[in-house]
Design a protein around this motif. Structure first.
Motif, PDB file in Angstrom:
ATOM      1  N   VAL A 146      -4.860  -1.059 -11.620  1.00 33.47           N
ATOM      2  CA  VAL A 146      -4.239   0.126 -12.205  1.00 33.47           C
ATOM      3  C   VAL A 146      -3.382  -0.369 -13.370  1.00 33.47           C
ATOM      4  O   VAL A 146      -2.296  -0.913 -13.159  1.00 33.47           O
ATOM      5  CB  VAL A 146      -3.381   0.886 -11.174  1.00 33.47           C
ATOM      6  N   ALA A 147      -3.903  -0.244 -14.581  1.00 32.31           N
ATOM      7  CA  ALA A 147      -3.259  -0.789 -15.778  1.00 32.31           C
ATOM      8  C   ALA A 147      -2.956  -2.281 -15.613  1.00 32.31           C
ATOM      9  O   ALA A 147      -1.896  -2.764 -16.001  1.00 32.31           O
ATOM     10  CB  ALA A 147      -1.988  -0.018 -16.109  1.00 32.31           C
ATOM     11  N   GLY A 148      -3.897  -2.991 -14.994  1.00 34.03           N
ATOM     12  CA  GLY A 148      -3.779  -4.436 -14.850  1.00 34.03           C
ATOM     13  C   GLY A 148      -3.046  -4.914 -13.611  1.00 34.03           C
ATOM     14  O   GLY A 148      -2.880  -6.120 -13.420  1.00 34.03           O
ATOM     15  N   HIS A 149      -2.609  -3.999 -12.744  1.00 34.34           N
ATOM     16  CA  HIS A 149      -1.875  -4.395 -11.543  1.00 34.34           C
ATOM     17  C   HIS A 149      -2.366  -3.587 -10.347  1.00 34.34           C
ATOM     18  O   HIS A 149      -2.900  -2.483 -10.497  1.00 34.34           O
ATOM     19  CB  HIS A 149      -0.371  -4.168 -11.716  1.00 34.34           C
ATOM     20  N   MET A 150      -2.158  -4.144  -9.135  1.00 26.21           N
ATOM     21  CA  MET A 150      -2.514  -3.411  -7.934  1.00 26.21           C
ATOM     22  C   MET A 150      -1.472  -2.334  -7.657  1.00 26.21           C
ATOM     23  O   MET A 150      -0.268  -2.566  -7.765  1.00 26.21           O
ATOM     24  CB  MET A 150      -2.615  -4.355  -6.727  1.00 26.21           C
ATOM     25  N   LEU A 151      -1.934  -1.154  -7.258  1.00 23.58           N
ATOM     26  CA  LEU A 151      -1.060  -0.049  -6.881  1.00 23.58           C
ATOM     27  C   LEU A 151      -1.180   0.167  -5.377  1.00 23.58           C
ATOM     28  O   LEU A 151      -2.289   0.349  -4.853  1.00 23.58           O
ATOM     29  CB  LEU A 151      -1.459   1.227  -7.625  1.00 23.58           C
ATOM     30  N   THR A 152      -0.055   0.124  -4.666  1.00 27.63           N
ATOM     31  CA  THR A 152      -0.047   0.384  -3.229  1.00 27.63           C
ATOM     32  C   THR A 152       0.862   1.578  -2.938  1.00 27.63           C
ATOM     33  O   THR A 152       1.879   1.769  -3.612  1.00 27.63           O
ATOM     34  CB  THR A 152       0.443  -0.832  -2.425  1.00 27.63           C
ATOM     35  N   THR A 153       0.487   2.372  -1.945  1.00 30.93           N
ATOM     36  CA  THR A 153       1.322   3.481  -1.495  1.00 30.93           C
ATOM     37  C   THR A 153       1.423   3.445   0.022  1.00 30.93           C
ATOM     38  O   THR A 153       0.546   2.898   0.706  1.00 30.93           O
ATOM     39  CB  THR A 153       0.762   4.846  -1.929  1.00 30.93           C
ATOM     40  N   TYR A 154       2.494   4.018   0.536  1.00 32.68           N
ATOM     41  CA  TYR A 154       2.708   4.027   1.985  1.00 32.68           C
ATOM     42  C   TYR A 154       3.511   5.263   2.360  1.00 32.68           C
ATOM     43  O   TYR A 154       4.521   5.581   1.722  1.00 32.68           O
ATOM     44  CB  TYR A 154       3.476   2.769   2.412  1.00 32.68           C
ATOM     45  N   ILE A 155       3.037   5.995   3.358  1.00 36.87           N
ATOM     46  CA  ILE A 155       3.766   7.156   3.868  1.00 36.87           C
ATOM     47  C   ILE A 155       3.807   7.061   5.386  1.00 36.87           C
ATOM     48  O   ILE A 155       2.814   6.679   6.019  1.00 36.87           O
ATOM     49  CB  ILE A 155       3.136   8.489   3.401  1.00 36.87           C
ATOM     50  N   GLU A 156       4.977   7.356   5.949  1.00 33.94           N
ATOM     51  CA  GLU A 156       5.187   7.187   7.390  1.00 33.94           C
ATOM     52  C   GLU A 156       6.034   8.344   7.913  1.00 33.94           C
ATOM     53  O   GLU A 156       6.995   8.775   7.255  1.00 33.94           O
ATOM     54  CB  GLU A 156       5.897   5.855   7.644  1.00 33.94           C
ATOM     55  N   MET A 157       5.694   8.850   9.082  1.00 29.00           N
ATOM     56  CA  MET A 157       6.467   9.927   9.690  1.00 29.00           C
ATOM     57  C   MET A 157       6.601   9.681  11.189  1.00 29.00           C
ATOM     58  O   MET A 157       5.807   8.974  11.809  1.00 29.00           O
ATOM     59  CB  MET A 157       5.794  11.279   9.432  1.00 29.00           C
ATOM     60  N   ASP A 158       7.659  10.255  11.753  1.00 26.38           N
ATOM     61  CA  ASP A 158       7.809  10.291  13.198  1.00 26.38           C
ATOM     62  C   ASP A 158       8.295  11.687  13.580  1.00 26.38           C
ATOM     63  O   ASP A 158       8.248  12.618  12.775  1.00 26.38           O
ATOM     64  CB  ASP A 158       8.737   9.183  13.704  1.00 26.38           C
ATOM     65  N   PHE A 159       8.764  11.855  14.820  1.00 30.98           N
ATOM     66  CA  PHE A 159       9.163  13.168  15.323  1.00 30.98           C
ATOM     67  C   PHE A 159      10.562  13.103  15.938  1.00 30.98           C
ATOM     68  O   PHE A 159      10.928  13.946  16.752  1.00 30.98           O
ATOM     69  CB  PHE A 159       8.141  13.646  16.363  1.00 30.98           C
ATOM     70  N   ASN A 160      11.331  12.114  15.509  1.00 32.69           N
ATOM     71  CA  ASN A 160      12.607  11.809  16.143  1.00 32.69           C
ATOM     72  C   ASN A 160      13.740  12.618  15.511  1.00 32.69           C
ATOM     73  O   ASN A 160      14.641  12.076  14.877  1.00 32.69           O
ATOM     74  CB  ASN A 160      12.886  10.309  16.033  1.00 32.69           C
ATOM     75  N   GLN A 161      13.694  13.934  15.693  1.00 34.78           N
ATOM     76  CA  GLN A 161      14.715  14.809  15.141  1.00 34.78           C
ATOM     77  C   GLN A 161      16.063  14.541  15.811  1.00 34.78           C
ATOM     78  O   GLN A 161      16.124  14.089  16.953  1.00 34.78           O
ATOM     79  CB  GLN A 161      14.325  16.265  15.344  1.00 34.78           C
TER      80      GLN A 161
END
Length: 441
Positions: A146-161
């Motif tokens: 991605v424009a010469g570099h690696m693109l990483t994404t991360y999304i995380e959820m729980d239910f601990n209200q």
């Protein structure tokens, strides 16, 4: 249906060899003494090329007839140029806590403040709570070039209200035990930059003790929030600098919007002798009604030191205007009584945590964790002002964990809390026993 054309390396190799023969002959006519060696060198090169072409064909990925763009590998599912992976765990907890008084069961959403309330209740009954709210679901992606570099994404959820959500009946323990998903992390990384929500740069997760209740110690820095961070390699390790979401509130109450972001810097030294970090935090405290602004900060030192075998020692010490950053809402960011009088006074505290993890065998391990925090300023608050009733807290956790597989961990843990009362030399105690099963995927 995908049509495959078979590619044969040997005919190409023969063509290359035949095309090269006139050159060999010409060389032999001029330098007869070198004919044998040059011809052998050419044969070696042709054989090398032939083996390379055969290997490339034999190891090429097989296309799937149904979807030629969908390839599975060990890291996830590849769609186009992006690899998507799924992860998380199911965590089932059974918690037995002292100080029960017949009110809403808060043991499964307990924080130091709710433990302190149980300790102050004067009740000695032990109560039971079950929960799966710490279970998590995560999705990660990697996109090459991605424009010469690696693109990483991360999304995380729980239910601990938290307890307020339970009181507002967004979750219940009556019929369904239903709890809404909660965002924990959502960030992307590109060209040494991190954008989004993740753990604050002010903490070092390498020093996080292994206990069954996530982050529930008296003094550890355990905060996730939106930020913009730059990471760079430096001699011996890594340097991180970030602008992070500012806030000076307490237990759901925000005092005022902030004019400037929090600034956090951390240097982590990595080597065969462990992980060592030093971090600094600069914060702005405001009160629009009093038209007053103050700037203050904090420092934190942490380490993860290998000892004998797989054992390790984990340490963290923090001092300054820590407020919401330490101990999961243990202290407010400013002195509440001073604020009621129109003054902005950042509350100075310190906290120290030490944990030793010992492996009894490859599958069995234990951690002993001691954590303590205390207000260091002279208190200007009544027991009903700055805090519910305590100005110091100490926690001790001891556990035994069994991991039959990297995806399965069963554990049993005992926790003891001591809360020092404001303007008094006495204290109140709370105890808890927790059994947990963690099944990762």
């Amino acid at each position: 249906m995908t049509t495959r054309k078979h590619f044969h390396a040997k005919p190409l190799a023969r063509v290359i060899a035949l095309a090269s023969m006139p050159l060999v002959t010409f060389g032999a006519a001029n330098v007869a003494a070198q004919e044998s060696s040059e011809l052998q060198e050419l044969r070696d090169r042709v054989q090398t090329l032939e083996r390379t072409l055969e290997g490339a064909v034999s190891t090429a990925p097989e296309l799937q007839d149904d979807n030629p763009y969908l390839l599975r590998n060990g890291d996830g599912i590849k769609i186009g140029g992006t690899t998507i992976s799924f992860g998380g765990f199911i965590k089932a907890d059974a918690i037995f806590g002292s100080g029960g008084n017949g009110s809403l069961n808060s043991y499964t959403v307990g924080l130091p403040r709710t433990y302190a309330s149980a300790a102050a209740s004067g009740e000695s009954d032990w109560k039971t709570g079950f929960s799966a709210r710490e279970s998590r679901l995560s999705i990660g992606t990697e996109t090459d070039d991605v424009a010469g570099h690696m693109l990483t994404t991360y999304i995380e959820m729980d239910f601990n209200q938290d307890l307020n959500d339970a009181l507002n009946e967004t979750g219940n323990e009556i019929v369904s035990n239903s709890y809404a998903p909660r965002l924990r992390q959502a960030y992307g990384s590109w060209n040494n930059w991190d954008f989004g929500q993740t753990y604050t740069t002010f903490t070092d997760l390498a020093a996080l003790p292994e206990i069954l209740g996530q982050g529930k110690m008296a003094a550890f820095i355990y905060v996730t929030q939106p930020l913009i961070r730059y990471n760079m390699a430096v001699p011996g390790g890594k340097l991180m600098m970030s602008l992070e979401n500012p806030e000076d509130g307490f237990y759901g109450n925000s005092y005022d919007d902030q004019s400037y972001p929090d600034l956090a810097v951390r240097y982590q030294l990595r080597g065969q002798f462990g992980f060592y970090s030093i971090a600094g935090l600069l914060r702005n405290f405001e009160d629009n009604a009093a038209n007053e602004t103050k700037t203050d900060g904090a420092v934190s030192l942490s380490a993860r030191i290998p000892t004998v075998g797989k054992d390790d020692l984990r340490l963290q010490y923090s001092y300054g205007a820590l407020g919401r950053y330490m101990g999961l809402l243990t202290y407010p960011d400013v002195d509440l009584v001073a604020r009621a009088q129109g003054d902005v006074e950042p509350l100075k505290t310190y906290g120290a945590t030490a944990a030793y993890r010992h492996f009894w065998s490859p599958a069995w391990r234990s951690s002993l964790t001691v954590s303590h925090t205390e207000i260091v300023d002279g208190l200007r608050a009544s027991p009903a002002g700055t805090l519910s009733y305590f100005d110091s807290s100490t926690s001790v956790h001891a556990n035994l964990l069994w991991s039959a597989h990297k995806n399965l961990t069963l554990g049993l843990e005992y926790a003891y809390w001591d809360f020092g009362e404001i303007a008094s030399s006495s204290s109140k105690q709370y105890e808890q026993v927790m059994a947990s099963a963690k099944l990762s995927f």
